[in-house]
Enzyme design. Sequence first.
Site, PDB file in Angstrom:
ATOM      1  N   ALA A  89     186.656   5.151  17.509  1.00  0.00           N
ATOM      2  CA  ALA A  89     185.431   4.374  17.409  1.00  0.00           C
ATOM      3  C   ALA A  89     185.186   3.567  18.686  1.00  0.00           C
ATOM      4  CB  ALA A  89     185.491   3.451  16.193  1.00  0.00           C
TER       5      ALA A  89
ATOM      6  N   ASN B 197     194.603   4.736  14.482  1.00  0.00           N
ATOM      7  CA  ASN B 197     194.114   3.566  15.203  1.00  0.00           C
ATOM      8  C   ASN B 197     193.084   2.801  14.362  1.00  0.00           C
ATOM      9  OD1 ASN B 197     193.200   1.711  17.069  1.00  0.00           O
ATOM     10  ND2 ASN B 197     193.286   3.123  18.785  1.00  0.00           N
ATOM     11  N   ASP B 198     191.883   3.326  14.268  1.00  0.00           N
ATOM     12  CA  ASP B 198     190.818   2.571  13.592  1.00  0.00           C
ATOM     13  C   ASP B 198     191.139   2.261  12.129  1.00  0.00           C
ATOM     14  OD1 ASP B 198     189.355   2.631  15.941  1.00  0.00           O
ATOM     15  OD2 ASP B 198     188.468   4.571  15.426  1.00  0.00           O
ATOM     16  N   VAL B 199     191.859   3.171  11.448  1.00  0.00           N
ATOM     17  CA  VAL B 199     192.111   2.966  10.021  1.00  0.00           C
ATOM     18  C   VAL B 199     193.174   1.913   9.753  1.00  0.00           C
ATOM     19  CG1 VAL B 199     191.352   5.256   9.351  1.00  0.00           C
ATOM     20  CG2 VAL B 199     193.757   4.883   9.904  1.00  0.00           C
TER      21      VAL B 199
END
Lengths: 466, 100
Positions: A432, A392-394
């Site tokens: 995050a 997700n965040d990456v």
Amino acid sequence: MTALFPDQGDLINAVYVVAVLAFILGLKAMSSPETARRGIAYAGAAMLVAVAVTFLSPGLSNFALIALGILVGGGIGWYWARVVQMTAMPQMVAVFNGMGGGAAAAIAAVELLSAIGNSATAALSVAGAVIGSISIAGSVIAFLKLQGWMRQKAIVIPGRQVINTAVLVVGAGFGVFAVVRGATVWLLPFFLLLLVYGVLLTLPIGGADMPVVISLFNALTGIAVALDGFALVNGPLGDAGYAMVIAGTLVGAAGSLLTLLMSKAMNRSLGNVLFGAFGATEEDGAAVQGTMKPIEADDAAVLMAYANQVVVAPGYGMAVAQAQQKVKELADLLEAKGVPVKFAIHPVAGRMPGHMNVLLAEAGIGYDKLFDRDEINPEFATTDVVLVIGANDVVNPAARRPGSPLYGMPILDVDRAKNVIVIKRGQGKGFAGIENDLFYKENCRMLYGDAQQAVGKLVTALKRSA
Amino acid sequence: MAADLWTALFIAILAAFTGYEVIGRVPVLLHTPLMSGSNFIHGIVLVGAIVALGIAQTPLEQAIGLVAVVMGAMNVTGGYVVTERILAMFDRSKRKGGPS
């Protein structure tokens, strides 16, 4: 003893010297993939002889208790580390590191109780106790957060910087007071406040930053061990102290560098990781436009089967669902159809750097198919299909937008591919706690489901079409 | 300050640079095993815990010393097994990857 070792002290020191050398060589070997396994073997053998020879130290008693402690602690550690799932490795590192910190704090406590009159020993022990206590308390919180036994998001207390600093200063003050007065009664509030400080320090740190924090606590434990070593060197049984000074400092330095490298991989400063309360604040304004568009497994399979190449971007979702074997199967099927498959590995995908490499290696996917962020990023623009599995965040393009909490973090540019298929359990946010712009993009389709099931469906669909 | 402490300080400085140099240019891939491996190496704290319990006299000192030994032993065995399990995966992938 033989003529070679006129007394026990020489033998003990000789063994410690060899052990320390093996630690250094072991650590060196562990920094290269070809020799890494040899490295832990060296270090393991060194630890065994170092512990064994310590029993020969003159003037020791309580042997039954020592043996009991080693059997119980060693047994628990061995068993726990054996049975735990590979996905839980990050929190296991945290918990065993915490144990080391706790041991360092406990050693310092014994030193303080028995030698509070010796100012140098006492001062060094206080320092070791401060760092060891912070390390165990912080590591336990990190473990609880990663294990999901505690809210993973950053927990923010208003005015926490002031409170934390006050707790640390007052706590350390009790320690200094105990040494100056030579009164052990002040040690209790000293240890309690430092444990509280370790907890307070770790609470505001969100789960995504935990690897960096665990690495920091690892370095701290090393320093605590070295400080305990200094205190021992100053006492009657100094030999063990030197071994602790060297091994502890070695880990302290290597661990500090590793911590910096890891925060650099996330493009953040260590101060920002520790005190930024990252992910606790919601981004204001810049609401994401569009909707998430679902896709069926059959359609996704067709898209992949006729792609010029498929790049897989795995994340923690793959680890949680233990989907790596299915992913390997999928990759084999696609390759059999003549579709090249590559894996895009973000340095901090998963919960620890290298987490994805380890899992994919476990499934038998060759190193030649794994590509670094910097290697693969230029390729996305010419790639037909990117399959994001539980990351997700990456892969969040919000990282390119000033004002986003993720801003500046280097990401996998998957949104530049022609089609992006995202396997995701639900519509929730990433670790995050930040909305992902990617999911709302025109070229992105969502394949909802647990990573193992979803990839399983893709495999079935591909087999059917074959 | 006692001469022994000065000696230890000299040694610590050298050890710090050694630790720094040894990690120097490590690939990201190895960050996790290396963290785990260095986590194992500070298990040397067990040696200090044995000494601390070995010289403990009062029941309180013995109790705290025992806690130190238990925790230190957990650090050693847990740290070793975790590192070994992570690295074992690297090994297997190498064999499957064909002759090198």
